[in-house]
Write a protein that holds these residues in place. Structure first.
Motif, PDB file in Angstrom:
ATOM      1  N   LEU A  75       0.975  -1.153  -0.097  1.00 60.82           N
ATOM      2  CA  LEU A  75       0.118  -0.054  -0.117  1.00 60.82           C
ATOM      3  C   LEU A  75       0.971   1.237  -0.129  1.00 60.82           C
ATOM      4  CD1 LEU A  75      -3.170   0.878   0.142  1.00 60.82           C
ATOM      5  CD2 LEU A  75      -2.608   1.068   2.634  1.00 60.82           C
ATOM      6  N   PHE A  76       0.549   2.297  -0.797  1.00 57.17           N
ATOM      7  CA  PHE A  76       1.268   3.320  -1.084  1.00 57.17           C
ATOM      8  C   PHE A  76       0.378   4.700  -0.663  1.00 57.17           C
ATOM      9  CE2 PHE A  76       2.833   6.949  -3.529  1.00 57.17           C
ATOM     10  CZ  PHE A  76       4.236   7.068  -2.926  1.00 57.17           C
ATOM     11  N   ASP A  77       1.065   5.311   0.284  1.00 57.95           N
ATOM     12  CA  ASP A  77       0.174   6.653   0.363  1.00 57.95           C
ATOM     13  C   ASP A  77      -1.235   6.469   1.034  1.00 57.95           C
ATOM     14  OD1 ASP A  77       0.499   9.465   1.062  1.00 57.95           O
ATOM     15  OD2 ASP A  77      -0.398   9.874  -0.891  1.00 57.95           O
ATOM     16  N   SER A  78      -1.455   5.204   1.761  1.00 63.34           N
ATOM     17  CA  SER A  78      -2.564   4.835   2.294  1.00 63.34           C
ATOM     18  C   SER A  78      -3.879   5.109   1.323  1.00 63.34           C
ATOM     19  CB  SER A  78      -3.254   5.978   3.540  1.00 63.34           C
ATOM     20  OG  SER A  78      -2.165   5.790   4.340  1.00 63.34           O
ATOM     21  N   ARG A  79      -3.662   4.975  -0.040  1.00 58.56           N
ATOM     22  CA  ARG A  79      -4.613   4.948  -0.968  1.00 58.56           C
ATOM     23  C   ARG A  79      -4.350   4.254  -2.288  1.00 58.56           C
ATOM     24  NH1 ARG A  79      -5.699  10.782  -4.003  1.00 58.56           N
ATOM     25  NH2 ARG A  79      -6.486   9.270  -5.504  1.00 58.56           N
ATOM     26  N   ILE A  80      -3.211   3.994  -2.637  1.00 59.74           N
ATOM     27  CA  ILE A  80      -2.944   3.310  -3.769  1.00 59.74           C
ATOM     28  C   ILE A  80      -2.620   1.749  -3.473  1.00 59.74           C
ATOM     29  CG2 ILE A  80      -1.166   3.199  -5.780  1.00 59.74           C
ATOM     30  CD1 ILE A  80      -3.304   5.455  -5.787  1.00 59.74           C
ATOM     31  N   LEU A  81      -3.052   0.723  -4.040  1.00 56.33           N
ATOM     32  CA  LEU A  81      -2.810  -0.585  -3.722  1.00 56.33           C
ATOM     33  C   LEU A  81      -2.070  -0.886  -4.722  1.00 56.33           C
ATOM     34  CD1 LEU A  81      -2.901  -3.011  -1.552  1.00 56.33           C
ATOM     35  CD2 LEU A  81      -5.085  -3.423  -3.030  1.00 56.33           C
ATOM     36  N   ILE A  82      -1.103  -1.819  -4.619  1.00 58.08           N
ATOM     37  CA  ILE A  82      -0.102  -2.229  -5.574  1.00 58.08           C
ATOM     38  C   ILE A  82      -0.353  -3.735  -5.303  1.00 58.08           C
ATOM     39  CG2 ILE A  82       2.126  -2.421  -6.601  1.00 58.08           C
ATOM     40  CD1 ILE A  82       2.828   0.637  -5.410  1.00 58.08           C
ATOM     41  N   VAL A  83      -0.988  -4.360  -6.619  1.00 61.37           N
ATOM     42  CA  VAL A  83      -0.877  -5.694  -6.631  1.00 61.37           C
ATOM     43  C   VAL A  83       0.128  -6.499  -7.711  1.00 61.37           C
ATOM     44  CG1 VAL A  83      -2.519  -7.747  -7.087  1.00 61.37           C
ATOM     45  CG2 VAL A  83      -3.415  -5.613  -6.083  1.00 61.37           C
ATOM     46  N   LYS A  84       0.692  -7.264  -7.111  1.00 67.83           N
ATOM     47  CA  LYS A  84       2.042  -7.648  -8.042  1.00 67.83           C
ATOM     48  C   LYS A  84       1.773  -9.298  -7.989  1.00 67.83           C
ATOM     49  CE  LYS A  84       5.756  -6.398  -5.976  1.00 67.83           C
ATOM     50  NZ  LYS A  84       7.091  -6.438  -5.529  1.00 67.83           N
ATOM     51  N   TYR A  85       1.986  -9.835  -9.318  1.00 66.20           N
ATOM     52  CA  TYR A  85       1.993 -11.402  -9.644  1.00 66.20           C
ATOM     53  C   TYR A  85       2.949 -11.747 -10.423  1.00 66.20           C
ATOM     54  CZ  TYR A  85      -0.916 -10.230 -13.753  1.00 66.20           C
ATOM     55  OH  TYR A  85      -1.053  -9.933 -14.818  1.00 66.20           O
ATOM     56  N   PHE A  86       3.374 -13.031 -10.366  1.00 67.62           N
ATOM     57  CA  PHE A  86       4.047 -13.754 -11.592  1.00 67.62           C
ATOM     58  C   PHE A  86       3.528 -14.900 -12.044  1.00 67.62           C
ATOM     59  CE2 PHE A  86       5.194 -15.524  -7.268  1.00 67.62           C
ATOM     60  CZ  PHE A  86       5.200 -16.846  -7.867  1.00 67.62           C
ATOM     61  N   THR A  87       4.036 -15.288 -13.260  1.00 65.69           N
ATOM     62  CA  THR A  87       3.496 -16.223 -14.112  1.00 65.69           C
ATOM     63  C   THR A  87       4.340 -17.264 -14.430  1.00 65.69           C
ATOM     64  OG1 THR A  87       3.589 -15.047 -15.989  1.00 65.69           O
ATOM     65  CG2 THR A  87       1.773 -14.753 -15.013  1.00 65.69           C
ATOM     66  N   GLU A  88       5.940 -16.927 -14.358  1.00 65.40           N
ATOM     67  CA  GLU A  88       7.014 -17.659 -14.814  1.00 65.40           C
ATOM     68  C   GLU A  88       7.441 -18.567 -13.562  1.00 65.40           C
ATOM     69  OE1 GLU A  88       7.691 -18.081 -17.989  1.00 65.40           O
ATOM     70  OE2 GLU A  88       6.323 -16.440 -18.229  1.00 65.40           O
ATOM     71  N   LYS A  89       8.098 -19.600 -13.878  1.00 65.44           N
ATOM     72  CA  LYS A  89       8.509 -20.760 -12.776  1.00 65.44           C
ATOM     73  C   LYS A  89       9.491 -19.738 -11.898  1.00 65.44           C
ATOM     74  CE  LYS A  89      10.299 -25.332 -12.045  1.00 65.44           C
ATOM     75  NZ  LYS A  89      10.812 -26.655 -12.648  1.00 65.44           N
ATOM     76  N   TYR A  90       9.380 -20.311 -10.823  1.00 63.36           N
ATOM     77  CA  TYR A  90      10.257 -19.706  -9.679  1.00 63.36           C
ATOM     78  C   TYR A  90      11.399 -20.704  -9.645  1.00 63.36           C
ATOM     79  CZ  TYR A  90      12.502 -18.786  -5.152  1.00 63.36           C
ATOM     80  OH  TYR A  90      13.304 -18.447  -4.180  1.00 63.36           O
ATOM     81  N   SER A  91      12.505 -19.861  -9.762  1.00 63.56           N
ATOM     82  CA  SER A  91      13.790 -20.393  -9.609  1.00 63.56           C
ATOM     83  C   SER A  91      14.750 -19.880  -8.602  1.00 63.56           C
ATOM     84  CB  SER A  91      14.634 -20.712 -10.862  1.00 63.56           C
ATOM     85  OG  SER A  91      13.952 -21.161 -11.966  1.00 63.56           O
ATOM     86  N   LYS A  92      15.201 -20.663  -7.731  1.00 64.00           N
ATOM     87  CA  LYS A  92      16.023 -20.145  -6.530  1.00 64.00           C
ATOM     88  C   LYS A  92      17.063 -19.401  -7.270  1.00 64.00           C
ATOM     89  CE  LYS A  92      18.253 -21.312  -2.212  1.00 64.00           C
ATOM     90  NZ  LYS A  92      18.704 -22.448  -1.349  1.00 64.00           N
ATOM     91  N   GLY A  93      17.521 -18.067  -6.478  1.00 60.49           N
ATOM     92  CA  GLY A  93      18.626 -17.119  -7.204  1.00 60.49           C
ATOM     93  C   GLY A  93      18.200 -16.236  -8.145  1.00 60.49           C
ATOM     94  N   VAL A  94      16.906 -16.595  -8.759  1.00 61.37           N
ATOM     95  CA  VAL A  94      16.709 -15.857 -10.172  1.00 61.37           C
ATOM     96  C   VAL A  94      15.535 -14.721  -9.549  1.00 61.37           C
ATOM     97  CG1 VAL A  94      15.863 -16.042 -12.350  1.00 61.37           C
ATOM     98  CG2 VAL A  94      17.154 -17.836 -11.608  1.00 61.37           C
ATOM     99  N   LYS A  95      15.562 -13.484 -10.003  1.00 61.09           N
ATOM    100  CA  LYS A  95      14.757 -12.538  -9.520  1.00 61.09           C
ATOM    101  C   LYS A  95      13.442 -12.825 -10.427  1.00 61.09           C
ATOM    102  CE  LYS A  95      14.386  -7.568  -9.084  1.00 61.09           C
ATOM    103  NZ  LYS A  95      15.017  -6.252  -9.232  1.00 61.09           N
ATOM    104  N   LEU A  96      12.235 -12.846  -9.664  1.00 62.02           N
ATOM    105  CA  LEU A  96      11.019 -13.004 -10.242  1.00 62.02           C
ATOM    106  C   LEU A  96      10.615 -11.647 -11.091  1.00 62.02           C
ATOM    107  CD1 LEU A  96       8.884 -14.781  -7.765  1.00 62.02           C
ATOM    108  CD2 LEU A  96       9.513 -15.427  -9.771  1.00 62.02           C
ATOM    109  N   LYS A  97      10.141 -11.831 -12.171  1.00 58.39           N
ATOM    110  CA  LYS A  97       9.587 -10.747 -13.154  1.00 58.39           C
ATOM    111  C   LYS A  97       8.120 -10.622 -12.740  1.00 58.39           C
ATOM    112  CE  LYS A  97      12.891 -11.170 -16.915  1.00 58.39           C
ATOM    113  NZ  LYS A  97      13.005 -11.721 -18.341  1.00 58.39           N
TER     114      LYS A  97
END
Length: 293
Positions: free
Chosen positions: A259-281
């Motif tokens: 939540l940003f500034d008590s009014r903007i809700l940021i929803v993030k999600y990923f679709t690619e396979k998670y791999s340890k040590g690899v930053k998710l997009k």
């Protein structure tokens, strides 16, 4: 009046407790209890090693830590909050009432078989809104209704469907005026920390209990104060892709929120396979909550 001396050792979850009970004659006994119901199965040798380690930790912890003194009434017990054969319940369950802003009250009660939450309205009418029975009373506050939040005209209970890992929680919304259940919300990805932000976000049409057909093509933004729902579009097939690539049973696991500034809700999600040590997009959806107030 009995005096309980409790020494808790947080070695593993759940806690191990060593309890000394003394009466007015200073006669007493000692006992310890280890709840291992949420541990994964292990071999007999591993169990023996765990028991030895647990006993060592208990003795070490209680020798090096000043025990906490807790007073427990042993006189005329509250009939709705009492189990003489299991005094540990008095440490697990608090029967102190919660008073809501409209004057209504909520409080736990228990006996040796079950525990339950009672709603008491301003006119003193009572309604039991939740019961944990069938020998599960020792899991009170770990199973079923646990966390609590109050809003303008409603209150929301977090409902844990399993004690331990790893099913997501669902949420029960009640009227503050009557104690009536208004809504059960499944597939939740966002719950507010403050009553000043009365919004819950869930995955649309996601219902564990009734087995309804799932639709993963939108999110549902629910205004708790107005009790109105709004659809937030999400690209078709994205949620299913993220679940399939990561072999997730629950879609909640591909989401993260902030939540940003008590009014903007940021929803993030990923679709690619998670791999340890690899930053998710992550893919991002921004929701201006003020537009739905």
């Amino acid at each position: 009046m009995e005096e309980l001396y409790v020494c808790n050792v947080w070695a593993i979850q759940p806690p191990v407790s060593l309890i000394f009970v003394t009466n007015e004659d200073n006669k007493g006994f000692a006992a310890f209890k280890l709840d291992i119901r949420i541990l994964t199965p292990c071999t007999l040798i591993m169990k023996r090693c765990l028991n030895i380690l647990t006993l060592f930790l208990i003795i070490s912890g209680c020798i090096n830590k000043q025990p906490q003194k807790v007073k427990v009434s042993s006189g005329k017990a509250n009939l709705n909050c009492n189990c003489e054969k299991d005094s540990i319940l008095s440490h697990i369950i608090s029967c102190e009432p919660k008073t809501l802003t409209n004057g209504s009250k909520l409080y736990w009660s228990y006996n040796c078989d079950s525990s339950w939450i009672t709603f008491e309205g301003k006119n003193r009418t009572k309604r039991i809104i939740f019961t944990l029975g069938d020998g599960l009373v020792q899991l009170t506050n770990r199973l079923g209704h646990t966390g609590f939040k109050e809003f303008k005209t409603t209150f929301l209970y977090t409902n844990r469907v399993i004690s331990g890992c790893c099913d997501p929680d669902n949420y029960y919304l009640y009227s503050k005026a009557t104690g009536k259940l208004l809504k059960v919300i499944d597939g939740v990805i966002y719950v507010p920390d403050s009553s000043r932000i009365p919004f819950v976000v869930s995955i649309a049409n996601y219902d564990y209990d009734h087995g309804s057909k799932f639709s993963y093509n939108s999110l549902t933004l629910y205004n708790i104060d107005s009790q109105k729902s709004y659809k937030i579009a999400i690209k078709k097939g994205e949620i299913e892709k993220g679940m399939k690539n990561n072999k997730y049973l629950f879609p909640e696991y591909i989401f993260d929120t902030s939540l940003f500034d008590s009014r903007i809700l940021i929803v993030k999600y990923f679709t690619e396979k998670y791999s340890k040590g690899v930053k998710l997009k992550y893919k991002t959806i921004k929701i201006d909550l003020k537009a739905y107030s």
